[in-house]
Motif scaffolding. Structure first.
Motif, PDB file in Angstrom:
ATOM      1  N   GLN A  42       0.857  -1.183   0.000  1.00  0.00           N
ATOM      2  CA  GLN A  42       0.000   0.000   0.000  1.00  0.00           C
ATOM      3  C   GLN A  42       0.896   1.237   0.000  1.00  0.00           C
ATOM      4  OE1 GLN A  42      -2.268  -1.760   3.479  1.00  0.00           O
ATOM      5  NE2 GLN A  42      -3.946  -0.665   2.475  1.00  0.00           N
ATOM      6  N   ILE A  43       0.681   2.099  -0.975  1.00  0.00           N
ATOM      7  CA  ILE A  43       1.536   3.266  -1.172  1.00  0.00           C
ATOM      8  C   ILE A  43       0.713   4.538  -1.022  1.00  0.00           C
ATOM      9  CG2 ILE A  43       2.990   4.515  -2.826  1.00  0.00           C
ATOM     10  CD1 ILE A  43       2.524   0.854  -3.372  1.00  0.00           C
ATOM     11  N   LEU A  44       1.198   5.470  -0.225  1.00  0.00           N
ATOM     12  CA  LEU A  44       0.506   6.745  -0.023  1.00  0.00           C
ATOM     13  C   LEU A  44       1.346   7.889  -0.591  1.00  0.00           C
ATOM     14  CD1 LEU A  44      -1.949   8.222   1.318  1.00  0.00           C
ATOM     15  CD2 LEU A  44      -0.452   8.571   3.304  1.00  0.00           C
ATOM     16  N   PHE A  45       0.790   8.610  -1.558  1.00  0.00           N
ATOM     17  CA  PHE A  45       1.422   9.808  -2.101  1.00  0.00           C
ATOM     18  C   PHE A  45       0.964  11.014  -1.275  1.00  0.00           C
ATOM     19  CE2 PHE A  45       1.293   6.835  -5.633  1.00  0.00           C
ATOM     20  CZ  PHE A  45       2.540   6.990  -6.224  1.00  0.00           C
ATOM     21  N   VAL A  46       1.912  11.850  -0.883  1.00  0.00           N
ATOM     22  CA  VAL A  46       1.585  12.989  -0.027  1.00  0.00           C
ATOM     23  C   VAL A  46       2.091  14.282  -0.661  1.00  0.00           C
ATOM     24  CG1 VAL A  46       1.785  13.997   2.282  1.00  0.00           C
ATOM     25  CG2 VAL A  46       1.807  11.506   2.000  1.00  0.00           C
ATOM     26  N   SER A  97      -2.823   5.418  -2.749  1.00  0.00           N
ATOM     27  CA  SER A  97      -3.759   6.395  -2.193  1.00  0.00           C
ATOM     28  C   SER A  97      -3.037   7.732  -2.172  1.00  0.00           C
ATOM     29  CB  SER A  97      -4.200   6.004  -0.775  1.00  0.00           C
ATOM     30  OG  SER A  97      -4.829   4.739  -0.774  1.00  0.00           O
ATOM     31  N   SER A  98      -3.733   8.784  -1.784  1.00  0.00           N
ATOM     32  CA  SER A  98      -3.093  10.102  -1.719  1.00  0.00           C
ATOM     33  C   SER A  98      -3.637  10.903  -0.546  1.00  0.00           C
ATOM     34  CB  SER A  98      -3.298  10.874  -3.029  1.00  0.00           C
ATOM     35  OG  SER A  98      -4.674  11.078  -3.298  1.00  0.00           O
ATOM     36  N   ALA A  99      -2.834  11.852  -0.079  1.00  0.00           N
ATOM     37  CA  ALA A  99      -3.234  12.718   1.032  1.00  0.00           C
ATOM     38  C   ALA A  99      -2.486  14.044   0.916  1.00  0.00           C
ATOM     39  CB  ALA A  99      -2.944  12.047   2.369  1.00  0.00           C
ATOM     40  N   THR A 120      -7.837  13.817   1.138  1.00  0.00           N
ATOM     41  CA  THR A 120      -7.683  13.346   2.519  1.00  0.00           C
ATOM     42  C   THR A 120      -6.556  14.111   3.192  1.00  0.00           C
ATOM     43  OG1 THR A 120      -8.400  11.113   1.889  1.00  0.00           O
ATOM     44  CG2 THR A 120      -7.167  11.338   3.954  1.00  0.00           C
ATOM     45  N   ALA A 121      -6.780  14.516   4.427  1.00  0.00           N
ATOM     46  CA  ALA A 121      -5.742  15.216   5.184  1.00  0.00           C
ATOM     47  C   ALA A 121      -4.729  14.207   5.722  1.00  0.00           C
ATOM     48  CB  ALA A 121      -6.364  16.005   6.330  1.00  0.00           C
ATOM     49  N   PHE A 122      -3.456  14.486   5.511  1.00  0.00           N
ATOM     50  CA  PHE A 122      -2.408  13.567   5.980  1.00  0.00           C
ATOM     51  C   PHE A 122      -2.310  13.597   7.495  1.00  0.00           C
ATOM     52  CE2 PHE A 122       2.000  12.854   7.327  1.00  0.00           C
ATOM     53  CZ  PHE A 122       2.181  11.558   6.869  1.00  0.00           C
ATOM     54  N   ASP A 123      -2.124  12.429   8.067  1.00  0.00           N
ATOM     55  CA  ASP A 123      -1.910  12.300   9.505  1.00  0.00           C
ATOM     56  C   ASP A 123      -0.681  11.433   9.719  1.00  0.00           C
ATOM     57  OD1 ASP A 123      -2.409  10.765  12.275  1.00  0.00           O
ATOM     58  OD2 ASP A 123      -3.534  12.648  12.299  1.00  0.00           O
ATOM     59  N   ILE A 124       0.128  11.766  10.713  1.00  0.00           N
ATOM     60  CA  ILE A 124       1.381  11.052  10.940  1.00  0.00           C
ATOM     61  C   ILE A 124       1.140   9.573  11.253  1.00  0.00           C
ATOM     62  CG2 ILE A 124       1.611  11.397  13.428  1.00  0.00           C
ATOM     63  CD1 ILE A 124       4.371  11.899  10.782  1.00  0.00           C
ATOM     64  N   SER A 125      -0.060   9.236  11.722  1.00  0.00           N
ATOM     65  CA  SER A 125      -0.381   7.837  12.031  1.00  0.00           C
ATOM     66  C   SER A 125      -0.427   6.977  10.775  1.00  0.00           C
ATOM     67  CB  SER A 125      -1.731   7.744  12.752  1.00  0.00           C
ATOM     68  OG  SER A 125      -2.793   8.181  11.910  1.00  0.00           O
ATOM     69  N   TYR A 126      -0.514   7.618   9.590  1.00  0.00           N
ATOM     70  CA  TYR A 126      -0.563   6.864   8.337  1.00  0.00           C
ATOM     71  C   TYR A 126       0.733   6.097   8.079  1.00  0.00           C
ATOM     72  CZ  TYR A 126      -4.837   9.404   7.022  1.00  0.00           C
ATOM     73  OH  TYR A 126      -6.106   9.912   6.970  1.00  0.00           O
ATOM     74  N   LEU A 127       1.803   6.493   8.759  1.00  0.00           N
ATOM     75  CA  LEU A 127       3.052   5.770   8.565  1.00  0.00           C
ATOM     76  C   LEU A 127       2.946   4.337   9.056  1.00  0.00           C
ATOM     77  CD1 LEU A 127       4.201   8.945   8.724  1.00  0.00           C
ATOM     78  CD2 LEU A 127       6.332   7.673   8.610  1.00  0.00           C
ATOM     79  N   GLU A 128       2.019   4.073   9.962  1.00  0.00           N
ATOM     80  CA  GLU A 128       1.792   2.703  10.427  1.00  0.00           C
ATOM     81  C   GLU A 128       0.876   1.938   9.477  1.00  0.00           C
ATOM     82  OE1 GLU A 128       0.369   2.589  14.395  1.00  0.00           O
ATOM     83  OE2 GLU A 128       2.113   3.602  15.257  1.00  0.00           O
ATOM     84  N   ASP A 129       0.078   2.665   8.713  1.00  0.00           N
ATOM     85  CA  ASP A 129      -0.943   2.029   7.884  1.00  0.00           C
ATOM     86  C   ASP A 129      -0.464   1.679   6.486  1.00  0.00           C
ATOM     87  OD1 ASP A 129      -2.665   2.421  10.033  1.00  0.00           O
ATOM     88  OD2 ASP A 129      -3.378   4.354   9.253  1.00  0.00           O
ATOM     89  N   GLY A 138      11.648   4.281  13.561  1.00  0.00           N
ATOM     90  CA  GLY A 138      11.808   3.163  12.645  1.00  0.00           C
ATOM     91  C   GLY A 138      11.071   3.334  11.340  1.00  0.00           C
ATOM     92  N   PHE A 139      10.420   4.482  11.155  1.00  0.00           N
ATOM     93  CA  PHE A 139       9.629   4.707   9.951  1.00  0.00           C
ATOM     94  C   PHE A 139      10.386   5.464   8.857  1.00  0.00           C
ATOM     95  CE2 PHE A 139       5.754   4.658  12.891  1.00  0.00           C
ATOM     96  CZ  PHE A 139       5.495   3.323  12.622  1.00  0.00           C
ATOM     97  N   GLU A 140      11.621   5.867   9.142  1.00  0.00           N
ATOM     98  CA  GLU A 140      12.327   6.738   8.206  1.00  0.00           C
ATOM     99  C   GLU A 140      12.518   6.094   6.837  1.00  0.00           C
ATOM    100  OE1 GLU A 140      13.753   5.684  11.098  1.00  0.00           O
ATOM    101  OE2 GLU A 140      13.230   7.368  12.399  1.00  0.00           O
ATOM    102  N   GLN A 141      12.807   4.783   6.826  1.00  0.00           N
ATOM    103  CA  GLN A 141      13.099   4.099   5.561  1.00  0.00           C
ATOM    104  C   GLN A 141      11.883   3.993   4.645  1.00  0.00           C
ATOM    105  OE1 GLN A 141      14.028   2.944   8.528  1.00  0.00           O
ATOM    106  NE2 GLN A 141      16.266   2.954   8.475  1.00  0.00           N
ATOM    107  N   LYS A 142      10.687   4.116   5.194  1.00  0.00           N
ATOM    108  CA  LYS A 142       9.498   3.976   4.350  1.00  0.00           C
ATOM    109  C   LYS A 142       9.013   5.311   3.789  1.00  0.00           C
ATOM    110  CE  LYS A 142       6.293   2.216   7.036  1.00  0.00           C
ATOM    111  NZ  LYS A 142       4.908   1.816   7.393  1.00  0.00           N
TER     112      LYS A 142
END
Length: 339
Positions: free
Chosen positions: A51-55, A85-87, A124-133, A157-161
């Protein structure tokens, strides 16, 4: 200092030893490959999809990239493997008050043949919690990426993604997971998109390719809102000498070409990462089951049956023909280890 720490591993890998005691020198190619490999290893292919999110920060570039990525995924038989998806970062002063897509965005989506229903959805408004999703967060430019990274707690631990779409313009990044035949590299992205899309890329391809190797390009960084007049600018203009040349003066034509190249590179990167992980898992499965000389007495069908019982998830990624070919090659190598 926090951002410097995030880059430390990649930076160490980017320095190439000099000759005869000379000081090591920085290699952008090695740096890009190191960053790509960090991200590839971070991905988890065990769910058989990413799952890929464009921001973005303008409710414009991310939704277009989402549509382009989906169209390219479908063309490369990955529609049910890669889910975009996008935000939008609404705290940015570039973010519009209205979450509905602009007429300019809708016009571009229509001209590119993207899904009209998706393109017309409210942002959709970006939220930092999306890094887990999401498996990957793709920032539309360096400023957006910096905003996201600076919001992360230390050692999250989320930097690489979290990567910038600009990075996927470079073949040193998107092709780092596997080794391509040098003679085929130039056709790699061209073969990943339909002719009508490649026609939009072709005038700008060499320029974007060259600039991506010098890290001097942030294609999707734009302080101004594009108008309908901007998005209808021609891709080619006539030079003073009367030759048709790429239109590098107006922002949209080169941004459009850059999105197509980078999204194709991202599709290639995701599919190669999934292949690499399952290749490694299948190799490990064979090593676990077959390491004795008597194992060589098994037929390909018997060996395949044992592996299937060992892991339906890993073996199911490959066709029966592929599995037997891999088993045959593995047995040949194993046989050479015994006198």
């Amino acid at each position: 200092s926090f951002l410097l720490l995030l880059l430390s591993v990649s930076l160490v890998s980017a320095y190439t030893p000099g000759n005869s005691g000379d000081l090591p020198f920085f290699s952008l190619k090695s740096y890009q490959r190191a960053r790509a490999q960090e991200t590839s290893k971070y991905l988890d292919a065990s769910r058989f999809h990413f799952q890929i999110l464009f921001v973005d920060d303008n409710n414009f570039h991310a939704r277009i990239s989402e549509g382009i990525f989906e169209r390219l995924a479908e063309y490369n038989d990955a529609l049910f493997t890669l889910f975009p998806s996008s935000a939008t970062i609404t705290a940015s002063n570039k973010s519009p008050l209205d979450s509905a897509p602009s007429q300019e965005a809708l016009s571009i989506c229509d001209s590119l043949g993207l899904c009209s229903m998706k393109c017309a959805e409210f942002g959709t408004a970006f939220d930092i919690s999306y890094l887990e999703d999401y498996d990957l967060i793709i920032a539309m430019n360096d400023d957006v990426q910096s905003r996201i990274l600076s919001s992360l707690p230390s050692n999250s631990g989320f930097e690489q993604k979290c990567r910038s779409l600009n990075e996927f313009l470079s073949e040193d990044f998107y092709s780092s997971v596997v080794t391509f035949d040098k003679n085929k590299k130039d056709n790699e992205l061209q073969n990943m998109m339909e002719v009508e899309l490649w026609d939009r890329v072709q005038p700008f391809y060499e320029t974007l390719k060259t600039r991506s190797t010098t890290n001097s390009l942030d294609v999707f960084s734009s302080d101004s809102i594009l108008s309908m007049q901007d998005i209808n600018k021609p891709r080619l203009t006539i030079s003073e000498g009367g030759a048709a040349v790429p239109n590098m003066q107006d922002p949209w034509p080169v941004q459009e070409a850059g999105m197509l190249i980078a999204c194709a590179g991202l599709v290639r990167f995701c599919l190669d990462s999934m292949d690499a992980q399952f290749n490694l898992a299948f190799e490990g499965l064979m090593e676990k089951f077959f390491h004795r000389e008597k194992d060589l007495n098994l037929s390909l069908e018997e060996a395949d049956s044992l592996l299937r019982k060992g892991s339906f998830a890993i073996t199911g990624y490959f066709s029966p023909k592929e599995r037997k070919e891999r088993i045959r090659t593995y047995f040949e190598n194993l046989r050479s280890q015994f006198p």
